[in-house]
Design a protein around this motif. Sequence first.
Motif, PDB file in Angstrom:
ATOM      1  N   PRO A 336       0.795  -1.226   0.000  1.00 53.24           N
ATOM      2  CA  PRO A 336       0.000   0.000   0.000  1.00 53.24           C
ATOM      3  C   PRO A 336       0.830   1.280   0.000  1.00 53.24           C
ATOM      4  O   PRO A 336       1.834   1.414   0.700  1.00 53.24           O
ATOM      5  N   SER A 337       0.381   2.262  -0.773  1.00 51.81           N
ATOM      6  CA  SER A 337       1.015   3.584  -0.788  1.00 51.81           C
ATOM      7  C   SER A 337      -0.003   4.604  -1.275  1.00 51.81           C
ATOM      8  O   SER A 337      -0.609   4.439  -2.332  1.00 51.81           O
ATOM      9  N   GLY A 338      -0.184   5.658  -0.512  1.00 53.04           N
ATOM     10  CA  GLY A 338      -1.162   6.678  -0.864  1.00 53.04           C
ATOM     11  C   GLY A 338      -2.549   6.293  -0.413  1.00 53.04           C
ATOM     12  O   GLY A 338      -2.949   5.142  -0.527  1.00 53.04           O
ATOM     13  N   MET A 339      -3.322   7.268   0.110  1.00 57.42           N
ATOM     14  CA  MET A 339      -4.613   6.926   0.712  1.00 57.42           C
ATOM     15  C   MET A 339      -5.496   8.160   0.786  1.00 57.42           C
ATOM     16  O   MET A 339      -5.028   9.260   1.097  1.00 57.42           O
ATOM     17  N   ILE A 340      -6.787   7.973   0.513  1.00 55.59           N
ATOM     18  CA  ILE A 340      -7.781   9.017   0.748  1.00 55.59           C
ATOM     19  C   ILE A 340      -9.048   8.392   1.312  1.00 55.59           C
ATOM     20  O   ILE A 340      -9.300   7.203   1.126  1.00 55.59           O
ATOM     21  N   PHE A 341      -9.844   9.196   1.989  1.00 62.44           N
ATOM     22  CA  PHE A 341     -11.262   8.931   2.209  1.00 62.44           C
ATOM     23  C   PHE A 341     -11.999   9.784   1.182  1.00 62.44           C
ATOM     24  O   PHE A 341     -11.918  11.009   1.218  1.00 62.44           O
ATOM     25  N   TYR A 342     -12.712   9.160   0.278  1.00 59.15           N
ATOM     26  CA  TYR A 342     -13.348   9.898  -0.806  1.00 59.15           C
ATOM     27  C   TYR A 342     -14.591  10.620  -0.293  1.00 59.15           C
ATOM     28  O   TYR A 342     -15.441  10.021   0.372  1.00 59.15           O
ATOM     29  N   ASP A 343     -14.722  11.916  -0.626  1.00 56.52           N
ATOM     30  CA  ASP A 343     -15.919  12.656  -0.230  1.00 56.52           C
ATOM     31  C   ASP A 343     -16.404  13.578  -1.350  1.00 56.52           C
ATOM     32  O   ASP A 343     -17.102  14.555  -1.097  1.00 56.52           O
ATOM     33  N   GLY A 344     -16.062  13.247  -2.600  1.00 56.98           N
ATOM     34  CA  GLY A 344     -16.450  14.085  -3.722  1.00 56.98           C
ATOM     35  C   GLY A 344     -17.852  13.805  -4.228  1.00 56.98           C
ATOM     36  O   GLY A 344     -18.568  12.921  -3.734  1.00 56.98           O
ATOM     37  N   GLU A 345     -18.258  14.566  -5.258  1.00 61.77           N
ATOM     38  CA  GLU A 345     -19.595  14.460  -5.829  1.00 61.77           C
ATOM     39  C   GLU A 345     -19.642  13.588  -7.085  1.00 61.77           C
ATOM     40  O   GLU A 345     -20.724  13.157  -7.487  1.00 61.77           O
TER      41      GLU A 345
END
Length: 415
Positions: A336-345
Motif C-alpha cells: 500500500p502507498s497513498g490513501m484518501i477517504f473519498y468525499d467528492g460528488e
Amino acid sequence: MTRLPILLVPVLLMACSPEGEAPPVVDSGWDQSERPAMAPQPQSEDFGDRNTGFEPAFEGQTRAPLPGQTHDWRVETVGERLGEVWGFTFLPGGDILFTKKSGTLHVLSGGQASGPIEGLPAIDTDDQGGLLDIVLDQDFPDNRLIYFSFSEPRGEGENGTSVARARLSDDRSALEELEVIFRQQPAWDSSMHFGSRLVWGEDGTLFVTLGERFHPAPRQLAQDPTNHIGTIVRIEPDGSIPQDNPFTTTSAGADAVYAYGIRNSQAAALGPDGRLWEIEHGPQGGDELNLIEPGGNYGWPVVGYGEQYDGTPQHERASLPGMIDPVYFWDPVIAPSGMIFYDGELFPQWRGDIFVGGLASRKLVRLTLEDERVTGEEWLEMDGRIREVEQGPDGAIYVSDESNATILRIVPAQD
C-alpha cells in the motif's frame, strides 16, 4: 452493476485550468468500443493463498466481500513522462505540485512539467530514499508555504526522514526561506523504510509517518517510543511539539511521538470524523489498516500477520494484550502507498470509502466501512505501480503510476 473496462486514454492537454478546477483533459477520440475486457473484481476465492496460518482477531478483519454497489469508471492521463512521482498536491487553480523520488520538485501545468524548482536541501536518493511526500500549508494562498518530507543524509553513511518547509516563490521557480522543522532520530545507515506520509490534523497539527528502517537492529526500536523509529509523530507547523501529545508529561516516550510499533507506513489520511488512519507495509503478508489512537502500540515487530521474506516466521503470534489489532489486513499484500477517504460528488456511491494505491499489486483498492470495520473490498485494476492517491478539486480521484511515469485521473465512465 456491470463494470466497464479500464481505459488509459491518450490525451491532448489544455492550458492552465481556471481557479478551483482540476487540470483539463481532452479525449483523443479513440474508439472506446475497442477497449479490452476489464479484469474481474475480487471475490473471496480470488485473494490467493495466505502466507501465514494466523487466524483473524475478529470476523471481517481480512478478505472482505465485494461491495454491493460501485460505479463505472475510466482513466485519463493528466501528465506523462514525469519520472517516478512519489507525492503530489493541488495548487490553487488546479495545477499539480509534485515530487520525484530522484530528488526534484516540479509543477504540472497544462500537461507540461516545469523544470526543477530550485532551493531543495541535500537528499539521499539511494534505494527507497528520495524526495517523498508534499502538502501545502493550510494558509497557502496567503503565505505560499509548502511542507515536504525527504531522506536526509546525516553523515558517515547515516540518514533519516526529515520534514522541511519553505515558501514557494511567486513565479514557482524556487523555494525561499527553507528550514528543516523535524528530523527523525536516531539516524541510521539504511536505504530502506522511510515512511513519510504527511497529513494535516483538523487542529492544524501535522502528522508524519516514519518507517523502522528495515534492518533487524533498528526494527526493534519500533517498540520503544522514546525514539522516532517506527512511529507516527505529531508536530506544530513550525516543528514545535503540541502540548497534548501523549508523552509530553511523561518520560515513557519522546515528546513528538503520537503512536508507535509501526513498520513502514506510506499511506495515511483523516477519516470523516477527523481521526487519523494509516496503512502500512507488512513483510511477506500482513499489510495493515490501522485507526490511530494517541499513545497506541501497533505491535511491530512483535505481532503481525506476515512472515519474513525468506518464508521463515516473523512472529509467534498475531495479537497480544496491550497492542492494538489492525482494523483490516492483507495476506498476500497489496503493497500500500497513498490513501484518501473519498468525499467528492462525482462518485456518490463511493463517498466515505477508503482508496489506497497498490504498488506490487498494481491496484487501486476500495474499502467500504461501517462502524470502523471494513465491510467490502473492490479492486480497480491498474496498469502500473500506484504510489500516490489524491482527490482533486473536481471530485475525481488522481493517482501517480510510477511504472509508466504518469499522473492519472479516474472519472465516471461516459455513456
